[in-house]
Motif scaffolding. Structure first.
Motif, PDB file in Angstrom:
ATOM      1  N   MET A   1       0.814  -1.196   0.000  1.00  0.00           N
ATOM      2  CA  MET A   1       0.000   0.000   0.000  1.00  0.00           C
ATOM      3  C   MET A   1       0.858   1.260   0.000  1.00  0.00           C
ATOM      4  O   MET A   1       0.463   2.255  -0.567  1.00  0.00           O
ATOM      5  CB  MET A   1      -0.929   0.015   1.210  1.00  0.00           C
ATOM      6  CG  MET A   1      -2.041  -0.967   1.157  1.00  0.00           C
ATOM      7  SD  MET A   1      -3.094  -0.758   2.593  1.00  0.00           S
ATOM      8  CE  MET A   1      -4.196  -2.111   2.341  1.00  0.00           C
ATOM      9  N   ALA A   2       1.983   1.196   0.670  1.00  0.00           N
ATOM     10  CA  ALA A   2       2.875   2.348   0.760  1.00  0.00           C
ATOM     11  C   ALA A   2       4.312   1.846   0.759  1.00  0.00           C
ATOM     12  O   ALA A   2       4.973   1.824   1.797  1.00  0.00           O
ATOM     13  CB  ALA A   2       2.570   3.167   2.015  1.00  0.00           C
ATOM     14  N   PRO A   3       4.811   1.429  -0.409  1.00  0.00           N
ATOM     15  CA  PRO A   3       6.156   0.849  -0.450  1.00  0.00           C
ATOM     16  C   PRO A   3       7.242   1.786   0.071  1.00  0.00           C
ATOM     17  O   PRO A   3       8.261   1.325   0.594  1.00  0.00           O
ATOM     18  CB  PRO A   3       6.369   0.515  -1.924  1.00  0.00           C
ATOM     19  CG  PRO A   3       5.260   1.130  -2.671  1.00  0.00           C
ATOM     20  CD  PRO A   3       4.173   1.464  -1.703  1.00  0.00           C
TER      21      PRO A   3
ATOM     22  N   PHE B   1      -8.289  -4.561  -1.140  1.00  0.00           N
ATOM     23  CA  PHE B   1      -6.948  -4.000  -1.014  1.00  0.00           C
ATOM     24  C   PHE B   1      -6.862  -2.644  -1.710  1.00  0.00           C
ATOM     25  O   PHE B   1      -6.327  -1.688  -1.153  1.00  0.00           O
ATOM     26  CB  PHE B   1      -5.906  -4.954  -1.611  1.00  0.00           C
ATOM     27  CG  PHE B   1      -4.502  -4.419  -1.550  1.00  0.00           C
ATOM     28  CD1 PHE B   1      -3.727  -4.616  -0.427  1.00  0.00           C
ATOM     29  CD2 PHE B   1      -3.946  -3.715  -2.619  1.00  0.00           C
ATOM     30  CE1 PHE B   1      -2.429  -4.125  -0.360  1.00  0.00           C
ATOM     31  CE2 PHE B   1      -2.660  -3.220  -2.557  1.00  0.00           C
ATOM     32  CZ  PHE B   1      -1.901  -3.428  -1.432  1.00  0.00           C
ATOM     33  N   GLU B   2      -7.375  -2.564  -2.915  1.00  0.00           N
ATOM     34  CA  GLU B   2      -7.303  -1.309  -3.662  1.00  0.00           C
ATOM     35  C   GLU B   2      -8.044  -0.190  -2.945  1.00  0.00           C
ATOM     36  O   GLU B   2      -7.563   0.941  -2.875  1.00  0.00           O
ATOM     37  CB  GLU B   2      -7.815  -1.485  -5.088  1.00  0.00           C
ATOM     38  CG  GLU B   2      -6.856  -2.249  -5.973  1.00  0.00           C
ATOM     39  CD  GLU B   2      -5.441  -1.677  -5.993  1.00  0.00           C
ATOM     40  OE1 GLU B   2      -5.270  -0.437  -6.069  1.00  0.00           O
ATOM     41  OE2 GLU B   2      -4.488  -2.469  -5.922  1.00  0.00           O
ATOM     42  N   ALA B   3      -9.211  -0.497  -2.394  1.00  0.00           N
ATOM     43  CA  ALA B   3      -9.973   0.518  -1.645  1.00  0.00           C
ATOM     44  C   ALA B   3      -9.216   0.954  -0.396  1.00  0.00           C
ATOM     45  O   ALA B   3      -9.125   2.141  -0.083  1.00  0.00           O
ATOM     46  CB  ALA B   3     -11.352  -0.026  -1.278  1.00  0.00           C
ATOM     47  N   ALA B   4      -8.647  -0.016   0.323  1.00  0.00           N
ATOM     48  CA  ALA B   4      -7.886   0.301   1.531  1.00  0.00           C
ATOM     49  C   ALA B   4      -6.625   1.101   1.192  1.00  0.00           C
ATOM     50  O   ALA B   4      -6.232   2.007   1.936  1.00  0.00           O
ATOM     51  CB  ALA B   4      -7.530  -0.982   2.271  1.00  0.00           C
ATOM     52  N   LYS B   5      -5.995   0.763   0.076  1.00  0.00           N
ATOM     53  CA  LYS B   5      -4.784   1.461  -0.350  1.00  0.00           C
ATOM     54  C   LYS B   5      -5.076   2.940  -0.606  1.00  0.00           C
ATOM     55  O   LYS B   5      -4.332   3.820  -0.149  1.00  0.00           O
ATOM     56  CB  LYS B   5      -4.239   0.814  -1.619  1.00  0.00           C
ATOM     57  CG  LYS B   5      -2.984   1.445  -2.153  1.00  0.00           C
ATOM     58  CD  LYS B   5      -2.513   0.682  -3.384  1.00  0.00           C
ATOM     59  CE  LYS B   5      -1.307   1.324  -4.012  1.00  0.00           C
ATOM     60  NZ  LYS B   5      -0.846   0.573  -5.192  1.00  0.00           N
ATOM     61  N   VAL B   6      -6.155   3.226  -1.301  1.00  0.00           N
ATOM     62  CA  VAL B   6      -6.534   4.609  -1.584  1.00  0.00           C
ATOM     63  C   VAL B   6      -6.772   5.361  -0.265  1.00  0.00           C
ATOM     64  O   VAL B   6      -6.288   6.479  -0.066  1.00  0.00           O
ATOM     65  CB  VAL B   6      -7.787   4.668  -2.485  1.00  0.00           C
ATOM     66  CG1 VAL B   6      -8.364   6.062  -2.561  1.00  0.00           C
ATOM     67  CG2 VAL B   6      -7.457   4.142  -3.875  1.00  0.00           C
ATOM     68  N   GLU B   7      -7.501   4.720   0.649  1.00  0.00           N
ATOM     69  CA  GLU B   7      -7.799   5.351   1.926  1.00  0.00           C
ATOM     70  C   GLU B   7      -6.541   5.594   2.745  1.00  0.00           C
ATOM     71  O   GLU B   7      -6.339   6.677   3.312  1.00  0.00           O
ATOM     72  CB  GLU B   7      -8.779   4.480   2.709  1.00  0.00           C
ATOM     73  CG  GLU B   7      -9.193   5.077   4.046  1.00  0.00           C
ATOM     74  CD  GLU B   7     -10.184   4.201   4.787  1.00  0.00           C
ATOM     75  OE1 GLU B   7     -10.333   4.443   6.002  1.00  0.00           O
ATOM     76  OE2 GLU B   7     -10.809   3.309   4.184  1.00  0.00           O
ATOM     77  N   LEU B   8      -5.668   4.595   2.828  1.00  0.00           N
ATOM     78  CA  LEU B   8      -4.433   4.740   3.601  1.00  0.00           C
ATOM     79  C   LEU B   8      -3.545   5.836   3.038  1.00  0.00           C
ATOM     80  O   LEU B   8      -3.036   6.682   3.778  1.00  0.00           O
ATOM     81  CB  LEU B   8      -3.661   3.419   3.622  1.00  0.00           C
ATOM     82  CG  LEU B   8      -2.286   3.483   4.319  1.00  0.00           C
ATOM     83  CD1 LEU B   8      -2.451   3.708   5.807  1.00  0.00           C
ATOM     84  CD2 LEU B   8      -1.485   2.234   4.030  1.00  0.00           C
TER      85      LEU B   8
ATOM     86  N   ALA C   1      -4.332   8.369   1.258  1.00  0.00           N
ATOM     87  CA  ALA C   1      -4.936   9.685   1.501  1.00  0.00           C
ATOM     88  C   ALA C   1      -4.724  10.108   2.960  1.00  0.00           C
ATOM     89  O   ALA C   1      -4.382  11.262   3.228  1.00  0.00           O
ATOM     90  CB  ALA C   1      -6.426   9.651   1.155  1.00  0.00           C
ATOM     91  N   THR C   2      -4.913   9.172   3.853  1.00  0.00           N
ATOM     92  CA  THR C   2      -4.735   9.466   5.284  1.00  0.00           C
ATOM     93  C   THR C   2      -3.294   9.879   5.600  1.00  0.00           C
ATOM     94  O   THR C   2      -3.049  10.782   6.383  1.00  0.00           O
ATOM     95  CB  THR C   2      -5.125   8.247   6.147  1.00  0.00           C
ATOM     96  OG1 THR C   2      -6.506   7.936   5.894  1.00  0.00           O
ATOM     97  CG2 THR C   2      -4.918   8.509   7.611  1.00  0.00           C
ATOM     98  N   LEU C   3      -2.339   9.204   4.944  1.00  0.00           N
ATOM     99  CA  LEU C   3      -0.918   9.513   5.169  1.00  0.00           C
ATOM    100  C   LEU C   3      -0.434  10.704   4.340  1.00  0.00           C
ATOM    101  O   LEU C   3       0.711  11.117   4.466  1.00  0.00           O
ATOM    102  CB  LEU C   3      -0.061   8.287   4.845  1.00  0.00           C
ATOM    103  CG  LEU C   3      -0.258   7.061   5.731  1.00  0.00           C
ATOM    104  CD1 LEU C   3       0.601   5.900   5.235  1.00  0.00           C
ATOM    105  CD2 LEU C   3       0.055   7.374   7.186  1.00  0.00           C
ATOM    106  N   GLY C   4      -1.294  11.211   3.479  1.00  0.00           N
ATOM    107  CA  GLY C   4      -0.904  12.338   2.628  1.00  0.00           C
ATOM    108  C   GLY C   4       0.081  11.948   1.541  1.00  0.00           C
ATOM    109  O   GLY C   4       0.931  12.741   1.150  1.00  0.00           O
ATOM    110  N   LEU C   5      -0.052  10.724   1.039  1.00  0.00           N
ATOM    111  CA  LEU C   5       0.864  10.236  -0.003  1.00  0.00           C
ATOM    112  C   LEU C   5       0.214  10.281  -1.356  1.00  0.00           C
ATOM    113  O   LEU C   5      -0.927  10.146  -1.548  1.00  0.00           O
ATOM    114  CB  LEU C   5       1.307   8.801   0.314  1.00  0.00           C
ATOM    115  CG  LEU C   5       2.022   8.618   1.643  1.00  0.00           C
ATOM    116  CD1 LEU C   5       2.270   7.139   1.918  1.00  0.00           C
ATOM    117  CD2 LEU C   5       3.345   9.355   1.637  1.00  0.00           C
TER     118      LEU C   5
END
Length: 68
Positions: free
Chosen positions: A1-3, A55-62, A64-68
């Motif tokens: 999600m955030a390599p 996974f794709e939905a969670a990745k987008v949310e994460l 966005a939350t981390l500001g990436l």
């Protein structure tokens, strides 16, 4: 999600595992077996279509939350 965060996330896990060996709680082979099992389980789960969608939905949310 955030390599780009992989090192920051995995380094504490590595240290934790090594501390369990140093503390006599596990043998080094226990730690390696856990890593192998985790990899096999993750690869199996990644093959499921419902996982891919979630996974794709969670990745987008994460991200966005981390500001990436």
């Amino acid at each position: 999600m955030a390599p780009e965060k992989e090192d920051a996330l995995m380094r504490p896990a590595w240290v934790y595992g090594q501390n369990r060996v140093i503390g006599g709680i596990h043998d080094p082979t226990d730690i390696e077996a856990g890593r192998i099992a985790g990899t096999v389980i993750a690869q199996t789960i990644k093959q499921h279509d419902d996982y891919k969608t979630e996974f794709e939905a969670a990745k987008v949310e994460l991200r966005a939350t981390l500001g990436l």
